[in-house]
Scaffold this motif. Structure first.
Motif, PDB file in Angstrom:
ATOM      1  N   SER A   1      -1.177  -7.614  -9.187  1.00  0.00           N
ATOM      2  CA  SER A   1      -0.616  -6.365  -9.697  1.00  0.00           C
ATOM      3  C   SER A   1       0.807  -6.470 -10.217  1.00  0.00           C
TER       4      SER A   1
ATOM      5  N   GLU B   1       0.386   5.951  -0.336  1.00  0.00           N
ATOM      6  CA  GLU B   1      -0.477   7.122  -0.354  1.00  0.00           C
ATOM      7  C   GLU B   1       0.056   8.133  -1.359  1.00  0.00           C
TER       8      GLU B   1
ATOM      9  N   ILE C   1       3.262   6.384 -11.125  1.00  0.00           N
ATOM     10  CA  ILE C   1       2.043   7.160 -10.931  1.00  0.00           C
ATOM     11  C   ILE C   1       1.902   8.123 -12.105  1.00  0.00           C
TER      12      ILE C   1
ATOM     13  N   VAL D   1      -2.271   4.245 -11.882  1.00  0.00           N
ATOM     14  CA  VAL D   1      -1.139   3.558 -11.267  1.00  0.00           C
ATOM     15  C   VAL D   1      -0.735   2.381 -12.152  1.00  0.00           C
TER      16      VAL D   1
ATOM     17  N   LYS E   1      -7.936   5.979  -9.592  1.00  0.00           N
ATOM     18  CA  LYS E   1      -8.968   6.641  -8.791  1.00  0.00           C
ATOM     19  C   LYS E   1      -9.117   8.076  -9.272  1.00  0.00           C
TER      20      LYS E   1
ATOM     21  N   SER F   1      -5.348   6.966  -0.985  1.00  0.00           N
ATOM     22  CA  SER F   1      -4.653   5.738  -0.587  1.00  0.00           C
ATOM     23  C   SER F   1      -4.945   4.610  -1.566  1.00  0.00           C
ATOM     24  N   PHE F   2      -3.937   3.787  -1.814  1.00  0.00           N
ATOM     25  CA  PHE F   2      -4.065   2.629  -2.680  1.00  0.00           C
ATOM     26  C   PHE F   2      -3.575   1.389  -1.946  1.00  0.00           C
TER      27      PHE F   2
ATOM     28  N   GLY G   1      -4.443   0.019 -11.318  1.00  0.00           N
ATOM     29  CA  GLY G   1      -5.542   0.679 -10.622  1.00  0.00           C
ATOM     30  C   GLY G   1      -5.615   2.152 -10.959  1.00  0.00           C
TER      31      GLY G   1
ATOM     32  N   GLU H   1       0.828  -1.200   0.000  1.00  0.00           N
ATOM     33  CA  GLU H   1       0.000   0.000   0.000  1.00  0.00           C
ATOM     34  C   GLU H   1       0.865   1.254   0.000  1.00  0.00           C
TER      35      GLU H   1
ATOM     36  N   PHE I   1      -2.832  -2.712  -3.077  1.00  0.00           N
ATOM     37  CA  PHE I   1      -2.793  -3.653  -4.193  1.00  0.00           C
ATOM     38  C   PHE I   1      -2.320  -5.020  -3.724  1.00  0.00           C
TER      39      PHE I   1
END
Length: 301
Positions: free
Chosen positions: A266, A208, A287, A225, A245, A258-259, A243, A206, A261
Motif C-alpha cells: 500500500s 477505522e 479517505i 482509501v 469498501k 475497519s481497514f 482499497g 489498520e 493494509f
C-alpha cells in the motif's frame, strides 16, 4: 424543443456508440459527436421543467457545457447498459433507487488531446515538453470530473476515531537502504527507501472509519482509501488507491468500517528504474476525495 416546452420533466439521452468507441477504433476528440451539444443546449433552454442529461459512453466525454448549464439539473453517466438499463436509469432519475457509484476513470477536458501526442507513452508528466500525466495517479491538470467522483441523494460525513500513525521497520543485515531522487531543496532521510523484494512484508497498519448518513435517504457509500507518498520525492505518483469498501447506512445513522493494509503493498512506489521501493518518511492516508486524512510515519531503521 416543442415537446420540452410542454413536458413537466425532460430527459435527454446522448453520448457515444460502437461507431465511435470500439476495440478497432481510436477517438479523435473528447467531445460529443454530431450536433448533440447544440441539441442538448437548445432543448434545455426551452424546457418547461427540469432537464436531466443521461450520457451513454464507455470513456469520458467533455460535457463542461452541460455542467455549467443552470437549466440542466442533473447529469447521469450510464456507461453502456444492458437490457435492463432503461429500467435502471428510470429508477435513479425518478428516485426509486439511491445511486452510490464512483467514476472509474478521469474525465479530461477536450484540449487534453492537444497537450501531448498519441505516441507519448509515459504515464508520468514530461514537464520539459509540457505534457500532462495520464490517469488519476499522475495527471496534474484540470478535469471535467475526477476519478472517484460520485453523487448520492443523501450526504455522508466521515470520521476517523482511531488510526495507527507510525510504523517502524527494522532492517536486517542483508537489507540495504536505497537512494531516491528528491526535489531540489527537499529533506532527504538517512535511509530513503528499501527494496520491497528484500522485505518479508509482514508489516500492517489498520484504522477505522465512521460513516454518518446526515441526509434524509437511506443509501450506500463507497469508501475509497488512497495513500500519498512522502513530500519531496521526485517523479512519483500523486496518490494511489489502496482499497475500498461499500457500506449501507440508514438515514441519520452511523456505521463503522475497519481497514487493514499491508505496508509493502500500500505504501510502495516505482522509481524510474522500475524498482518497487518502500520509502521512509511521512506518508498520508486519504479517505475519499481528501475528505479526511491522517499521517503515517514510516521509519526504516
Amino acid at each position: 424543443m416543442q415537446a420540452a416546452k410542454e413536458a413537466d420533466v425532460t430527459i435527454i439521452l446522448a453520448g457515444l456508440d460502437l461507431s465511435v468507441e470500439a476495440e478497432s477504433k481510436d477517438r479523435v476528440d473528447l467531445l460529443l459527436p454530431g450536433y448533440q451539444t447544440q441539441f442538448i443546449n437548445q432543448v434545455a433552454q426551452v424546457s418547461k421543467g427540469p432537464a436531466i442529461l443521461v450520457i451513454m459512453s464507455a470513456g469520458g466525454v467533455d460535457i463542461s457545457f452541460a455542467k455549467k448549464n443552470n437549466n440542466i439539473k442533473a447529469i447521469m453517466w450510464a456507461g453502456f447498459p444492458g437490457e435492463q438499463g432503461g429500467r435502471a436509469i428510470a429508477d435513479v432519475v425518478f428516485g426509486h433507487y439511491n445511486p452510490g457509484g464512483r467514476l472509474p476513470l478521469t474525465w479530461y477536458p477536450a484540449d487534453y488531446v492537444d497537450m501531448l501526442p498519441l505516441t507519448s507513452m509515459p504515464l508520468r508528466p514530461i514537464d520539459s515538453l509540457g505534457y500532462p500525466g495520464r490517469t488519476y495517479k499522475f495527471y496534474n491538470g484540470s478535469t471535467v470530473y475526477p476519478f472517484g467522483y460520485g453523487l448520492s441523494y443523501t450526504k455522508f460525513n466521515y470520521n476517523i476515531p482511531s488510526a495507527k500513525r507510525y510504523l517502524d521497520i527494522k532492517l536486517e543485515k542483508s537489507q540495504h537502504c536505497r537512494d531516491l531522487e528528491y526535489k531540489e531543496g527537499e529533506y532527504r532521510p538517512s535511509c530513503p527507501s528499501v527494496l520491497i523484494d528484500d522485505l518479508q512484508c509482514k508489516h500492517d497498519f489498520e484504522f477505522e472509519v465512521e460513516v454518518q448518513n446526515v441526509g434524509r435517504r437511506d443509501g450506500s457509500e463507497v469508501i475509497m482509501v488512497y495513500s500519498k507518498p512522502p513530500h519531496g520525492i521526485a517523479s512519483t505518483h500523486a496518490k494511489q488507491v489502496i482499497g475500498f469498501k461499500r457500506v449501507f447506512v440508514k438515514a441519520g445513522q452511523t456505521e463503522k468500517v475497519s481497514f487493514v493494509f499491508n505496508a509493502c503493498k500500500s505504501l510502495g512506489i516505482v522509481d524510474y528504474t522500475a524498482y518497487n521501493l518502500l520509502p521512509s518518511g511521512k506518508h498520508t492516508i486519504l479517505i475519499g476525495a481528501n475528505v479526511v486524512s491522517f499521517p503515517l510515519q514510516l521509519n526504516l531503521k
